[in-house]
Design a protein around this motif. Structure first.
Motif: not given
Length: 132
Positions: A35-47, A62-67, A116-123
């Motif tokens: 569970v932790v690895f995919p969540a960490a990978a996602m956060c690293l991609v956003w960073v 992007v800043w909101a998601i990183v925050g 927010l990730s879905l909104a960014a993808s949609r955008s």
């Protein structure tokens, strides 16, 4: 997931005995990296998007998601130490309450990251399809 399915089992198993509680707790924690690895990978991609320009995703998103990712990481030690202390010393109503509230906060944060990730993808895809 843990809030409604796993953590209530902690209280039930504590009534059975410390062996059952510890066995379940160790089993759960031994599988936590899936569970932790995919969540960490996602956060690293956003960073990474802070340094890699992407005109289709608003910078404020992007800043909101990183925050939110940083807040998620900041709350995690409350749950982790509660679990560690319960596995070392046995079930505690106080530690269980800390585990539940900190996981509730993490659940809200993770849901916000997802939305927010879905909104960014949609955008991103809407902007891309308008240029084709």
């Amino acid at each position: 997931q843990g809030q409604f399915t796993l953590y209530p089992i902690y209280a039930d198993l504590a009534k059975i005995g410390p062996e059952a509680f510890n066995a379940f707790g160790h089993g759960y924690l031994s599988r936590l990296q899936s569970v932790v690895f995919p969540a960490a990978a996602m956060c690293l991609v956003w960073v990474s998007l802070l340094w890699i320009p992407n005109g289709n995703v608003p910078r404020r998103t992007v800043w909101a998601i990183v925050g939110l990712c940083v807040a998620f990481v900041a709350v995690t030690p409350f749950a982790a130490t509660a679990q560690d202390q319960m596995l070392a010393n046995g079930f505690s109503d106080l530690l269980y309450a800390r585990l539940i509230w900190s996981n509730a906060v993490r659940s809200v944060l993770f849901t916000a990251i997802g939305l927010l990730s879905l909104a960014a993808s949609r955008s991103r895809w809407a902007t891309r399809s308008n240029h084709e």
